[in-house]
Scaffold this motif. Structure first.
Motif, PDB file in Angstrom:
ATOM      1  N   LYS A   1       0.834  -1.191   0.000  1.00 56.38           N
ATOM      2  CA  LYS A   1       0.000   0.000   0.000  1.00 56.38           C
ATOM      3  C   LYS A   1       0.874   1.249   0.000  1.00 56.38           C
ATOM      4  CE  LYS A   1      -4.529  -1.205   1.744  1.00 56.38           C
ATOM      5  NZ  LYS A   1      -4.444  -2.455   2.527  1.00 56.38           N
ATOM      6  N   MET A   2       2.195   1.041   0.001  1.00 54.65           N
ATOM      7  CA  MET A   2       3.086   2.196  -0.004  1.00 54.65           C
ATOM      8  C   MET A   2       3.091   2.815  -1.387  1.00 54.65           C
ATOM      9  SD  MET A   2       6.475   1.061   2.116  1.00 54.65           S
ATOM     10  CE  MET A   2       7.173   0.213   0.729  1.00 54.65           C
ATOM     11  N   PRO A   3       3.225   4.134  -1.457  1.00 56.80           N
ATOM     12  CA  PRO A   3       3.378   4.748  -2.776  1.00 56.80           C
ATOM     13  C   PRO A   3       4.618   4.183  -3.469  1.00 56.80           C
ATOM     14  CG  PRO A   3       3.060   6.413  -1.091  1.00 56.80           C
ATOM     15  CD  PRO A   3       3.235   5.125  -0.376  1.00 56.80           C
ATOM     16  N   LEU A   4       4.589   4.138  -4.773  1.00 58.16           N
ATOM     17  CA  LEU A   4       5.729   3.591  -5.514  1.00 58.16           C
ATOM     18  C   LEU A   4       6.976   4.447  -5.346  1.00 58.16           C
ATOM     19  CD1 LEU A   4       3.799   2.252  -8.579  1.00 58.16           C
ATOM     20  CD2 LEU A   4       5.267   0.911  -7.105  1.00 58.16           C
ATOM     21  N   SER A   5       6.812   5.727  -5.006  1.00 63.22           N
ATOM     22  CA  SER A   5       7.975   6.564  -4.709  1.00 63.22           C
ATOM     23  C   SER A   5       8.761   5.958  -3.557  1.00 63.22           C
ATOM     24  CB  SER A   5       7.558   7.984  -4.322  1.00 63.22           C
ATOM     25  OG  SER A   5       6.673   8.519  -5.255  1.00 63.22           O
ATOM     26  N   ILE A   6       8.016   5.440  -2.557  1.00 61.66           N
ATOM     27  CA  ILE A   6       8.708   4.838  -1.428  1.00 61.66           C
ATOM     28  C   ILE A   6       9.390   3.538  -1.854  1.00 61.66           C
ATOM     29  CG2 ILE A   6       8.447   3.967   0.922  1.00 61.66           C
ATOM     30  CD1 ILE A   6       7.986   6.931   0.628  1.00 61.66           C
ATOM     31  N   TRP A   7       8.718   2.780  -2.698  1.00 63.37           N
ATOM     32  CA  TRP A   7       9.360   1.567  -3.226  1.00 63.37           C
ATOM     33  C   TRP A   7      10.689   1.910  -3.886  1.00 63.37           C
ATOM     34  CZ3 TRP A   7       8.890  -3.537  -2.851  1.00 63.37           C
ATOM     35  CH2 TRP A   7       7.718  -4.052  -2.304  1.00 63.37           C
ATOM     36  N   GLY A   8      10.672   2.940  -4.717  1.00 62.92           N
ATOM     37  CA  GLY A   8      11.905   3.332  -5.401  1.00 62.92           C
ATOM     38  C   GLY A   8      12.987   3.706  -4.414  1.00 62.92           C
ATOM     39  N   LEU A   9      12.635   4.528  -3.431  1.00 69.79           N
ATOM     40  CA  LEU A   9      13.619   4.988  -2.460  1.00 69.79           C
ATOM     41  C   LEU A   9      14.085   3.841  -1.566  1.00 69.79           C
ATOM     42  CD1 LEU A   9      11.823   8.331  -1.672  1.00 69.79           C
ATOM     43  CD2 LEU A   9      14.148   8.148  -2.550  1.00 69.79           C
ATOM     44  N   PHE A  10      13.158   2.962  -1.225  1.00 64.61           N
ATOM     45  CA  PHE A  10      13.475   1.816  -0.371  1.00 64.61           C
ATOM     46  C   PHE A  10      14.454   0.882  -1.072  1.00 64.61           C
ATOM     47  CE2 PHE A  10      13.033  -1.125   2.898  1.00 64.61           C
ATOM     48  CZ  PHE A  10      12.505  -2.345   2.498  1.00 64.61           C
ATOM     49  N   LEU A  11      14.143   0.534  -2.322  1.00 68.33           N
ATOM     50  CA  LEU A  11      15.021  -0.360  -3.071  1.00 68.33           C
ATOM     51  C   LEU A  11      16.374   0.288  -3.299  1.00 68.33           C
ATOM     52  CD1 LEU A  11      12.425  -1.767  -5.614  1.00 68.33           C
ATOM     53  CD2 LEU A  11      13.542  -3.041  -3.794  1.00 68.33           C
TER      54      LEU A  11
END
Lengths: 181, 580, 276
Positions: free
Chosen positions: B210-220
């Motif tokens: 449910k996280m925004p994909l921006s967070i996915w990008g930053l997380f990865l």
């Protein structure tokens, strides 16, 4: 904003420490791999001549003892035997300095035995690996001091720092044995 | 410990603790933004100078290109200066502009807000990370006042060239190595912080998917950072020792006075980090663009889960492909083939999330605000950039294209163009959230079109001259008969790069003018669903009064069962809007 | 204004490929393989990018909000959506990646890693330095390291046409890269390593040699000249150059640092490494 509980906070700290451990593993992994690449190229073995090997061995034993004494400190804290805890912690810190002094002694003995820094690739790498590890031990010493100076923590901090300290011990044992194989 | 204190009261009251040594992630984000923007323009100016030399070799640099810097050489750029220029341009753009802007600034700003928590997991470490970066910046800049100037061995700093016996005089190269180690330490601190925050501090209901994909990008990107920055740190430590105390880890052949080391060992260590690094730089953009396309199409991000998993797959594969930077070094045939195969595999997940971008636009309701223009621009430039990677992945084609301007064009499309356009999209989009003001729309659009057209011309033609064989890092291409006919096109590339530079002035003007006009933006001007828009500007220390509870995904736009509005916030209950 | 017009007029029109530029003239026997894989990639990516642009243009026009179009609430996460996306990804992979990989592997096996052997192979040792190209020919005895080795003037390399040329590369100092644009040849010269490569010229002429790995301030002027000539001309050139044979084998001038072309001893060579 609702408060984060103490337990949650220590869980967060533990995550941070585990991540830091992963990074440190990659750092030493690269140094060790570089060691092996050079070793294969040169078709050589790293030899610690004279008494330098025994000094290295002694230091390793001292380091393992620091981990053991820290484990006793943790146990004592759990059992609320606070004065015993303080003693074991002090033993750990002092022995930790003993390890560092021992490593410095190892270096100076290596140099007098004819293997100073910039003498050869494999011995240079040994200096670098033990040096970088020593720097991390110094940071660990800082953490141990922090544990000693902090009042009113709940044992979780002691466990978290312990995690890092034991990690450094195990790392050293692995690296020391591997470079000499 | 620290976390408890932050919530109880706003204890940061003095100017110093509020703005200089603040532990608030929003302030630190702005500090990184200032640092990153400064170096973006610094690196950009260097690019202009590089282009001047390529178009007008050995002609006096004009006053408006800071010609006074070259006075002591008769006003022209010398070969040594030229080597310093492209070395520092690359180094600065990658580590001092993109990383602080996307990861330092947007990572810091967005992660706690979008996952619904009060601040980063380790606020003091966060502050330390910025000031370490600041120290690294001072160290790097100090190399300019050395008598022999800054580093000039390329941003890749291959030994033996980058060792003292490689022939580069002075300490610039050594200072460079030291600055990079410090920068690496700062990045590692940030990575540990970001990962711990995402793993541990997500609000209730904020599942990973449910996280925004921006967070996915930053997380990865942070995962890659924490794993691979230590690798380059190790390599740089060994290089630093070679440069200072006379070890010879990377010297071989005649230059090695003792046991030979291995120059290729450095290349392997460098690229084991270097390839994931380029994904670190682009992952935040992939995430941000996925989110922004959704907002401005008023439509869920197409194939959210597939995109998240595809990005993760690319991350995993990126650790296995570094050899494609080293095809011409004489590696064993089997290794070359393996690296080629693994590199090409990355096409599959990349194509999938790229198609998902198009899927988001398809049947959407497209609003062409400035952030949307930049996001669509990213689709275009990343399309070209990604596709031209295919040439370089092929061992045989790379024999010809390696170290030519074709590679330079390829990575500028994927790095400079995509990241630049992506960063601008992010800045225009989140400006109201960060500063309470919307940037002027007309200026923004002109900025977009000017930048988009000129950067396409510049980098497309860079690939063209590379295709024609022009190799990299050369001071004067017209020395070679096979390149003489390219002087015209080189001149045109330079002219358009000046135009590109000039359009960035519009961006600065926009910021200054909008801040001056100070017209407060409405809350949530883009009608977005994510949590950072649920708080009013100025966002207080601690962000949310009560921890948000998340019910919905981040892209609930145009739901037919929601009446009166075409969006549903992540923390809103759908029943509240289904009345009637 | 006039200069601007002239500039536009002199711009090359599309000759080949999609980059509005020509590849350098290829005079090698195997260079066409590289050109082919590049051309195939040119073709296929322009098709795919063309489709993307067309789609973008269509979407931007058809789905613009000002037209009043309302968005369709579709997460695109149903099974069939994922299968379509995956299928398209695999389509791209098989139509481009697998093809160019097959082409490349074949070319590497048949040509680039398939070193010629036999009597008429010409062997040359190439040693770049900061900032010049040194060449060593084995001389009439066809052995390196003997008195009849021929070391011509720096930066002047001659080869006979229609003959396989096998080269071993080593570096005198830092990493360089031996780049022959008209032969599609590029190979790094890494100090401490001896790297082989081979090519065969099919046309005479004089061609550029360039250095393709940053090696210092003089990297840009490490220009050499490769002369491809008939076997007879090549032989006479060899004879001319072997006359300048020096008598001393001394290496005492190797730390002579007067200018950056000195430092390499007069008679240098290494034992030829056997190539698998």
């Amino acid at each position: 904003m609702d408060k984060i509980t103490i337990d949650q906070n220590d869980q967060i700290v533990r995550t941070g420490i585990i991540l830091a451990m992963a990074s440190v593993i990659m750092l030493f992994g690269t140094l060790l791999s570089s060691f092996f690449v050079l070793k294969i190229r040169l078709v050589e073995k790293l030899v610690l001549p004279g008494n330098t090997f025994s000094i290295g061995l002694t230091n390793s034993v001292i380091l393992v003892c620091t981990s053991i004494s820290y484990m006793f400190a943790e146990k004592m804290y759990e059992k609320r035997k606070y004065s015993a805890y303080e003693i074991w912690l002090l033993i750990t810190i002092i022995s930790g300095y003993g390890f560092i002094l021992g490593q410095l002694l190892l270096w100076s003995e290596l140099t007098t035995a004819g293997i100073p820094l910039t003498r050869g690739q494999l011995s240079d790498m040994f200096y670098v690996i033990s040096g970088v590890h020593g720097l991390h031990i110094l940071c660990g010493q800082g953490l141990l001091l922090w544990v000693q100076l902090s009042k009113n923590n709940n044992g979780r901090r002691i466990n978290n720092v312990g995690l890092f300290w034991h990690f450094l011990t195990i790392l050293w044992i692995i690296m020391f044995t591997t470079v000499l194989v | 410990m620290g976390a408890n204190k932050i919530m109880s009261s706003n204890n940061q009251t003095s100017f110093i603790s509020k703005y200089i040594f603040s532990t608030d992630h929003k302030v630190i984000a702005k500090q990184f933004m200032a640092l990153g923007t400064f170096f973006l323009f610094f690196g950009g100016a260097m690019a202009m100078l590089i282009r001047w030399q390529l178009a007008y070799p050995e002609q006096k640099v004009p006053w408006w290109l800071l010609g006074f810097i070259f006075e002591k050489d008769g006003g022209i750029i010398t070969p040594d200066m030229y080597n310093q220029l492209f070395t520092m341009h690359g180094t600065i753009m990658i580590f001092w502009a993109i990383t602080p802007l996307l990861i330092g600034a947007f990572g810091n700003f967005l992660i706690p807000l979008q996952i619904g928590t009060h601040d980063m997991a380790f606020p003091k470490l966060n502050m330390l990370s910025f000031w370490t970066m600041f120290l690294a910046s001072l160290v790097l800049l100090s190399s300019y006042i050395l008598p022999n100037g800054a580093a000039s061995g390329g941003w890749t700093s291959y030994p033996p060239l980058s060792s003292p016996s490689g022939g580069i005089p002075g300490l610039g190269q050594t200072i460079w190595t030291l600055a990079l180690i410090l920068m690496g330490v700062s990045t590692m601190m940030g990575a540990i912080n970001y990962i711990s925050t995402v793993v541990r501090l997500r609000a209730r209901g904020m599942d990973y998917f449910k996280m925004p994909l921006s967070i996915w990008g930053l997380f990865l990107a942070s995962i890659l950072n924490s794993v691979f920055v230590p690798v380059i740190a190790a390599g740089l430590i060994l290089l630093l020792l070679d440069q200072t105390i006379g070890t010879e880890f990377f010297l071989a052949g005649r230059l090695a006075s003792g046991d030979p080391g291995d120059p290729l060992l450095f290349q392997h260590v460098f690229w084991i980090f270097g390839h994931p690094e380029v994904y670190i730089l682009i992952l935040p953009v992939w995430g941000i663009v996925s989110d922004l396309l959704s907002v401005f199409s008023r439509k869920p991000a197409y194939g959210y889960k597939v995109t998240a998993i595809a990005m993760s797959t690319v991350v995993a594969l990126s650790s296995l492909v570094w050899g494609h930077h080293m095809y011409t070094t004489g590696m064993s045939p089997l290794l070359g083939k393996s690296f080629m195969f693994l590199t090409l595999l990355i096409s599959i997940p990349s194509s999938m999330f790229f198609l998902n971008w198009l899927g988001t636009l398809w049947r959407g309701s497209l609003h062409f605000d400035t952030p949307m223009l930049f996001s669509i621009g990213v689709i275009w430039v990343f399309g070209i950039g990604g596709l031209t990677g295919l040439y370089n992945a092929t061992v045989t084609a790379d024999i010809y294209l390696h170290d030519t301007m074709f590679v330079v064009g390829h990575f500028h499309y994927t790095l400079a163009a995509s990241v630049m356009l992506g960063s601008f999209a992010a800045i225009y989009y989140w400006f109201p959230c960060m500063f309470g003001i919307k940037l002027d729309s007309m200026l923004g659009k002109i900025h977009f079109w000017g930048s988009f057209i000129s950067l396409n011309y510049v980098f497309f033609n860079m690939m063209a001259v590379g295709y024609a064989g022009q190799h990299r890092r050369i001071y004067n291409p017209s020395e070679y008969s096979f390149l003489k006919h390219l002087s015209g096109i080189n001149e045109w590339i330079t002219i358009f790069s000046f135009i590109l530079g000039a359009f960035q002035a519009l961006f600065l003007i926009n910021i200054i003018w909008s801040l001056f006009k100070n017209e407060k933006s409405e809350k949530n001007p883009w009608h977005a669903t994510t949590l950072e828009w649920t708080v009013e500007y100025p966002i207080p220390h601690g962000n949310f009064i009560h921890e948000p509870i998340v019910f919905n995904g981040p892209h609930e736009y145009s739901r037919p069962d929601i009446l009166d509005r075409d969006w549903l916030g992540q923390d809103e209950k759908e029943d509240d809007f289904k009345h009637g | 204004m006039k200069t601007l017009y002239n500039k536009i007029k002199s711009k090359h029109i599309l000759y080949s490929g999609i980059w509005f530029q020509d590849l350098p003239k290829d005079v090698s026997v195997d260079g066409y393989r590289i050109d082919n894989v590049i051309s195939y990639t040119d073709l296929i990516i322009s098709i795919y990018f063309g489709i993307v642009v067309a789609l973008l243009a269509y979407f931007i026009y058809q789905y613009r909000a000002s037209k009043g179009h309302k968005a369709t609430y579709d997460h695109g996460d149903k099974r069939k959506n994922v299968l379509v996306t995956g299928g398209l990804g695999l389509l791209v992979f098989f139509s481009v990646d697998v093809v160019i990989e097959t082409m490349a592997f074949k070319d590497l096996r048949e040509a680039f890693w398939n070193f010629p052997k036999g009597e008429n192979v010409v062997r040359i040792e190439v040693m770049p330095q900061q900032y010049a190209w040194n060449f060593c020919y084995p001389g009439p005895d066809n052995e390196f390291g003997t008195d009849d080795d021929i070391i011509p003037t720096q930066n002047q390399m001659h080869v006979p046409v229609n003959t396989p040329i096998v080269i071993q590369l080593a570096s005198w100092d830092v990493i360089h890269s031996f780049y022959l644009p008209n032969f599609r040849v590029k190979q790094d010269a890494v100090p401490g390593m001896i790297t082989p490569l081979w090519f065969q010229a099919k046309e005479t002429g004089v061609y550029d040699i360039a250095c393709a790995e940053l090696c210092g301030n003089g990297h840009y002027r490490m220009k050499g000249y490769l002369t491809v000539e008939t076997k007879e001309d090549y032989q006479s050139w060899l004879n001319e150059n072997s006359v300048q044979e020096t008598e001393s084998d001394e290496w005492d001038d190797w730390d002579d640092e007067e200018d950056d072309d000195s430092g390499v001893p007069e008679n240098w060579s290494w034992t030829w490494e056997p190539i698998k």
